[in-house]
Design a protein around this motif. Structure first.
Motif, PDB file in Angstrom:
ATOM      1  N   LYS A  62      65.193  46.348  68.466  1.00  0.00           N
ATOM      2  CA  LYS A  62      64.028  46.012  69.287  1.00  0.00           C
ATOM      3  C   LYS A  62      63.298  44.854  68.628  1.00  0.00           C
ATOM      4  O   LYS A  62      63.065  44.858  67.420  1.00  0.00           O
ATOM      5  N   ASP A  63      62.965  43.876  69.413  1.00  0.00           N
ATOM      6  CA  ASP A  63      62.296  42.681  68.892  1.00  0.00           C
ATOM      7  C   ASP A  63      60.796  42.937  68.802  1.00  0.00           C
ATOM      8  O   ASP A  63      60.102  43.017  69.800  1.00  0.00           O
ATOM      9  N   THR A  64      60.336  43.083  67.576  1.00  0.00           N
ATOM     10  CA  THR A  64      58.901  43.271  67.333  1.00  0.00           C
ATOM     11  C   THR A  64      58.356  42.111  66.515  1.00  0.00           C
ATOM     12  O   THR A  64      57.399  42.266  65.761  1.00  0.00           O
ATOM     13  N   GLY A  65      59.037  40.950  66.653  1.00  0.00           N
ATOM     14  CA  GLY A  65      58.599  39.766  65.939  1.00  0.00           C
ATOM     15  C   GLY A  65      59.407  39.456  64.686  1.00  0.00           C
ATOM     16  O   GLY A  65      59.236  38.409  64.083  1.00  0.00           O
ATOM     17  N   GLN A  66      60.296  40.367  64.300  1.00  0.00           N
ATOM     18  CA  GLN A  66      61.127  40.118  63.121  1.00  0.00           C
ATOM     19  C   GLN A  66      62.235  39.131  63.460  1.00  0.00           C
ATOM     20  O   GLN A  66      62.532  38.898  64.627  1.00  0.00           O
ATOM     21  N   ASN A 118      66.758  54.544  63.705  1.00  0.00           N
ATOM     22  CA  ASN A 118      66.655  53.607  62.596  1.00  0.00           C
ATOM     23  C   ASN A 118      67.930  53.755  61.779  1.00  0.00           C
ATOM     24  O   ASN A 118      68.410  54.869  61.587  1.00  0.00           O
ATOM     25  N   LYS A 175      63.149  49.638  59.346  1.00  0.00           N
ATOM     26  CA  LYS A 175      62.010  50.082  60.154  1.00  0.00           C
ATOM     27  C   LYS A 175      62.165  49.642  61.605  1.00  0.00           C
ATOM     28  O   LYS A 175      61.471  50.122  62.474  1.00  0.00           O
ATOM     29  N   TYR A 176      63.098  48.720  61.851  1.00  0.00           N
ATOM     30  CA  TYR A 176      63.333  48.239  63.207  1.00  0.00           C
ATOM     31  C   TYR A 176      64.195  49.241  63.956  1.00  0.00           C
ATOM     32  O   TYR A 176      65.247  49.654  63.476  1.00  0.00           O
ATOM     33  N   GLU A 177      63.768  49.613  65.146  1.00  0.00           N
ATOM     34  CA  GLU A 177      64.510  50.587  65.934  1.00  0.00           C
ATOM     35  C   GLU A 177      65.688  49.926  66.651  1.00  0.00           C
ATOM     36  O   GLU A 177      65.622  48.771  67.054  1.00  0.00           O
ATOM     37  N   LYS A 205      67.826  49.014  69.614  1.00  0.00           N
ATOM     38  CA  LYS A 205      67.561  48.800  71.049  1.00  0.00           C
ATOM     39  C   LYS A 205      68.806  49.120  71.878  1.00  0.00           C
ATOM     40  O   LYS A 205      68.722  49.721  72.937  1.00  0.00           O
TER      41      LYS A 205
END
Length: 114
Positions: A44-48, A90, A105-107, A109
């Motif tokens: 999932k793109d959370t800005g990373q 994760n 920590k990135y899930e 997607k």
């Protein structure tokens, strides 16, 4: 981190297979990557910057789609069973370069299996 014995054994027996490979062109690399990739994991793109892993049939991370992190994660070992990965999970990786387990920590997607 106290890992189950099965994961400890997996780590002990793991040797990166592809880190020393050199390719004459990006076309040659992409052909090889397509042949070797058995699972693509999208985060999932959370800005990373890290969005995608290419993983072989044994769990070795082949390519990260981000050159600056490739030197860290390429040749590392995915500890999760790719057949069981689901959206929202994760992942944990044995980072060969640092000889330690890292849980992202990135899930997840999406998981594409070939």
């Amino acid at each position: 981190m106290n890992l189950p014995k099965i994961l400890q054994q997996k780590i002990t027996e793991f040797t990166p297979q592809y880190n020393e490979l050199k390719f004459d062109s990006s076309e040659e690399f992409l052909k090889w990557l397509k042949e070797k990739t058995k699972t693509e994991i999208f985060f999932k793109d959370t800005g990373q910057d890290l969005i995608k892993f290419h993983v072989d049939e044994f769990g070795e991370i082949l390519h990260t789609e981000l050159a600056s992190l490739g030197s860290i994660y390429n040749g590392s070992l995915l500890l999760d069973d790719t057949e069981l990965l689901l959206e929202g999970d994760n992942i944990s990786v044995w980072v060969t370069m640092f000889r330690e387990v890292s849980t992202f920590k990135y899930e997840v997607k999406e998981v594409i299996r070939y």
